[in-house]
Design a protein around this motif. Sequence first.
Motif, PDB file in Angstrom:
ATOM      1  N   LYS A  13      40.070  27.697  37.575  1.00  0.00           N
ATOM      2  CA  LYS A  13      41.152  28.028  36.868  1.00  0.00           C
ATOM      3  C   LYS A  13      40.953  28.798  35.527  1.00  0.00           C
ATOM      4  O   LYS A  13      41.422  28.592  34.652  1.00  0.00           O
ATOM      5  CB  LYS A  13      42.060  26.753  36.587  1.00  0.00           C
ATOM      6  CG  LYS A  13      42.615  26.140  38.014  1.00  0.00           C
ATOM      7  CD  LYS A  13      43.405  24.969  37.416  1.00  0.00           C
ATOM      8  CE  LYS A  13      44.004  24.263  38.988  1.00  0.00           C
ATOM      9  NZ  LYS A  13      44.798  23.052  38.710  1.00  0.00           N
ATOM     10  N   CYS A  14      40.250  29.879  35.824  1.00  0.00           N
ATOM     11  CA  CYS A  14      39.774  30.495  34.497  1.00  0.00           C
ATOM     12  C   CYS A  14      39.698  32.149  34.842  1.00  0.00           C
ATOM     13  O   CYS A  14      40.120  32.584  36.098  1.00  0.00           O
ATOM     14  CB  CYS A  14      38.483  30.189  33.793  1.00  0.00           C
ATOM     15  SG  CYS A  14      37.134  30.662  35.075  1.00  0.00           S
ATOM     16  N   GLU A  15      39.597  32.783  34.011  1.00  0.00           N
ATOM     17  CA  GLU A  15      39.623  34.130  34.122  1.00  0.00           C
ATOM     18  C   GLU A  15      38.213  34.782  34.536  1.00  0.00           C
ATOM     19  O   GLU A  15      37.292  34.289  34.130  1.00  0.00           O
ATOM     20  CB  GLU A  15      40.257  35.039  32.763  1.00  0.00           C
ATOM     21  CG  GLU A  15      40.413  36.630  32.785  1.00  0.00           C
ATOM     22  CD  GLU A  15      40.688  37.214  31.382  1.00  0.00           C
ATOM     23  OE1 GLU A  15      40.744  38.278  31.463  1.00  0.00           O
ATOM     24  OE2 GLU A  15      40.652  36.382  30.506  1.00  0.00           O
ATOM     25  N   ALA A  16      38.414  35.828  35.334  1.00  0.00           N
ATOM     26  CA  ALA A  16      37.085  36.362  35.641  1.00  0.00           C
ATOM     27  C   ALA A  16      37.233  38.285  35.537  1.00  0.00           C
ATOM     28  O   ALA A  16      38.124  38.626  35.714  1.00  0.00           O
ATOM     29  CB  ALA A  16      36.756  36.394  37.234  1.00  0.00           C
ATOM     30  N   LYS A  17      36.177  38.531  34.993  1.00  0.00           N
ATOM     31  CA  LYS A  17      36.093  39.873  34.446  1.00  0.00           C
ATOM     32  C   LYS A  17      34.981  40.544  35.605  1.00  0.00           C
ATOM     33  O   LYS A  17      33.644  40.059  35.404  1.00  0.00           O
ATOM     34  CB  LYS A  17      35.981  40.453  33.324  1.00  0.00           C
ATOM     35  CG  LYS A  17      37.366  40.101  32.430  1.00  0.00           C
ATOM     36  CD  LYS A  17      36.986  40.602  31.076  1.00  0.00           C
ATOM     37  CE  LYS A  17      38.340  40.401  30.435  1.00  0.00           C
ATOM     38  NZ  LYS A  17      39.532  41.268  30.789  1.00  0.00           N
ATOM     39  N   PHE A  18      34.911  41.892  36.172  1.00  0.00           N
ATOM     40  CA  PHE A  18      33.874  42.352  36.655  1.00  0.00           C
ATOM     41  C   PHE A  18      33.597  43.681  35.941  1.00  0.00           C
ATOM     42  O   PHE A  18      34.198  44.537  35.926  1.00  0.00           O
ATOM     43  CB  PHE A  18      34.443  42.792  38.099  1.00  0.00           C
ATOM     44  CG  PHE A  18      34.506  41.507  39.118  1.00  0.00           C
ATOM     45  CD1 PHE A  18      33.593  40.635  39.697  1.00  0.00           C
ATOM     46  CD2 PHE A  18      36.067  40.916  38.834  1.00  0.00           C
ATOM     47  CE1 PHE A  18      33.878  39.545  40.240  1.00  0.00           C
ATOM     48  CE2 PHE A  18      36.333  39.854  39.598  1.00  0.00           C
ATOM     49  CZ  PHE A  18      35.222  39.144  40.203  1.00  0.00           C
ATOM     50  N   ILE A  19      32.140  44.041  35.648  1.00  0.00           N
ATOM     51  CA  ILE A  19      31.899  45.274  34.834  1.00  0.00           C
ATOM     52  C   ILE A  19      30.993  46.048  35.389  1.00  0.00           C
ATOM     53  O   ILE A  19      30.082  45.625  36.351  1.00  0.00           O
ATOM     54  CB  ILE A  19      31.548  44.950  33.606  1.00  0.00           C
ATOM     55  CG1 ILE A  19      30.267  44.120  33.270  1.00  0.00           C
ATOM     56  CG2 ILE A  19      32.842  44.337  32.672  1.00  0.00           C
ATOM     57  CD1 ILE A  19      29.882  43.394  32.197  1.00  0.00           C
ATOM     58  N   ASN A  20      30.865  47.292  35.338  1.00  0.00           N
ATOM     59  CA  ASN A  20      29.706  48.291  35.731  1.00  0.00           C
ATOM     60  C   ASN A  20      28.503  48.545  34.712  1.00  0.00           C
ATOM     61  O   ASN A  20      27.513  48.735  35.136  1.00  0.00           O
ATOM     62  CB  ASN A  20      30.480  49.576  36.329  1.00  0.00           C
ATOM     63  CG  ASN A  20      31.405  49.300  37.376  1.00  0.00           C
ATOM     64  OD1 ASN A  20      30.993  48.812  38.361  1.00  0.00           O
ATOM     65  ND2 ASN A  20      32.512  49.829  37.350  1.00  0.00           N
ATOM     66  N   GLU A  21      29.113  48.838  33.611  1.00  0.00           N
ATOM     67  CA  GLU A  21      28.237  49.175  32.671  1.00  0.00           C
ATOM     68  C   GLU A  21      27.888  48.213  31.291  1.00  0.00           C
ATOM     69  O   GLU A  21      28.746  47.215  31.029  1.00  0.00           O
ATOM     70  CB  GLU A  21      28.933  50.503  31.823  1.00  0.00           C
ATOM     71  CG  GLU A  21      29.053  51.806  32.657  1.00  0.00           C
ATOM     72  CD  GLU A  21      27.781  52.344  33.120  1.00  0.00           C
ATOM     73  OE1 GLU A  21      26.633  52.180  32.304  1.00  0.00           O
ATOM     74  OE2 GLU A  21      27.757  52.910  34.380  1.00  0.00           O
ATOM     75  N   PRO A  22      26.655  48.067  31.077  1.00  0.00           N
ATOM     76  CA  PRO A  22      26.189  47.206  29.729  1.00  0.00           C
ATOM     77  C   PRO A  22      27.099  47.243  28.669  1.00  0.00           C
ATOM     78  O   PRO A  22      27.217  46.214  27.947  1.00  0.00           O
ATOM     79  CB  PRO A  22      24.805  47.445  29.712  1.00  0.00           C
ATOM     80  CG  PRO A  22      24.418  48.124  30.988  1.00  0.00           C
ATOM     81  CD  PRO A  22      25.370  48.830  31.526  1.00  0.00           C
ATOM     82  N   LYS A  23      27.561  48.541  28.415  1.00  0.00           N
ATOM     83  CA  LYS A  23      28.386  48.634  27.012  1.00  0.00           C
ATOM     84  C   LYS A  23      29.626  47.803  27.273  1.00  0.00           C
ATOM     85  O   LYS A  23      30.381  47.365  26.306  1.00  0.00           O
ATOM     86  CB  LYS A  23      28.624  50.135  26.977  1.00  0.00           C
ATOM     87  CG  LYS A  23      27.530  51.031  26.581  1.00  0.00           C
ATOM     88  CD  LYS A  23      27.731  52.461  26.350  1.00  0.00           C
ATOM     89  CE  LYS A  23      26.380  53.307  25.774  1.00  0.00           C
ATOM     90  NZ  LYS A  23      26.739  54.568  25.560  1.00  0.00           N
ATOM     91  N   GLU A  24      30.166  47.664  28.438  1.00  0.00           N
ATOM     92  CA  GLU A  24      31.425  46.962  28.777  1.00  0.00           C
ATOM     93  C   GLU A  24      31.179  45.634  28.604  1.00  0.00           C
ATOM     94  O   GLU A  24      32.010  44.991  27.928  1.00  0.00           O
ATOM     95  CB  GLU A  24      32.102  47.354  30.468  1.00  0.00           C
ATOM     96  CG  GLU A  24      32.302  48.697  30.565  1.00  0.00           C
ATOM     97  CD  GLU A  24      32.936  48.692  31.901  1.00  0.00           C
ATOM     98  OE1 GLU A  24      33.969  48.011  32.207  1.00  0.00           O
ATOM     99  OE2 GLU A  24      32.351  49.628  32.754  1.00  0.00           O
TER     100      GLU A  24
END
Length: 348
Positions: free
Chosen positions: A211-222
């Motif tokens: 029950k938490c947020e998940a983020k998906f990223i492509n770049e290390p800067k993100e």
Amino acid sequence: MMKIKKFQGRTFKEVLETVKKEMGPNAVILSTSSKKEPLSNNSFIEITAATDEEETFTAQEILGHRLQTEDSWKFDHGVFKEIEKLKAEVSLLRESITKLFPSLDDISKRGLYNFLIKNNVEPYLALMLLEKANDMNELRMAIENELKTCRNNFDEEKGYIFYGLPGVGKTTTIFKIGQSLKDNNKKIMLISLDQRISSVAYIKEVALKLKCEAKFINEPKELYKIMHKEIDKKNLLIDTPGDVNISLAGELKNLLKDMPIKKCLIMDASMSMQSSFKILKTMDTASVDCIGFSKIDLAQTYGNLYNLSVLSGKPVSFITSGAYGEPQVKVLPPDTITNLIVGGVCAN
């Protein structure tokens, strides 16, 4: 009674298979030779083999038969000379080891040494432990003193980024640590650098359970931007793609150097020492802060956990037990390793 028979064929492998088929796997090779047929001049292999129907023939009987032929004796004489040389070298090595490690002269310490070896502690690490231990209680203290562990408990950290081989259990470890943090009323966020469909689905499933947020990223800067924004609000658990060379750890080293987050190498506790040490040799260990062990419930022995802690120079942060989705997954403190080795069991 000894049964002796000659076998012939075009190749050594062919004749050996015939020997095994007719005389069984316990047959002893007495001699081998390469010969030619008188008429055709074709070469063939001849093997003389022996077996005992009651399995009581002795080395002297075998040697006596070999001495019947001059060629066989020439061959065996060279072998026996080599054996005598090896015996002398082993004797010298044993004497040298005894001088370097006089503790092995002590029968009780030999028992401790054998105990450690059976637990897959590397022999030279076992010998060093014996220099500080005379009994099991002192051995426990010696292991505790030599074992490298993180100063803070895992739930006192701001977060983790996990590296490791494919299938080692990074995402499952995230679930276990996330569950423990949630049980302690900690806010968490999952971040994934792995864009594969199966990995995205897995992280989403874990986030739903926690029950938490998940983020998906492509770049290390993100990644840097998100971490900078959220690091003081939530515990961040960051997943990375499985990589045989774990090259991403080196690529992110400079980016993460000022971030208060643990760079953790996940190791499968059930892997062999050879496989585990190969990982350490192929990756940039300076790019990680600590080691976390997964799948402790699948390990047969626990000495390898101690080996990797000492040889990597990296402290152990935690040990996990239990499969994904189980109601009672466990995140164990690193000093559990001592109990596992000395006690020889894991409380699953």
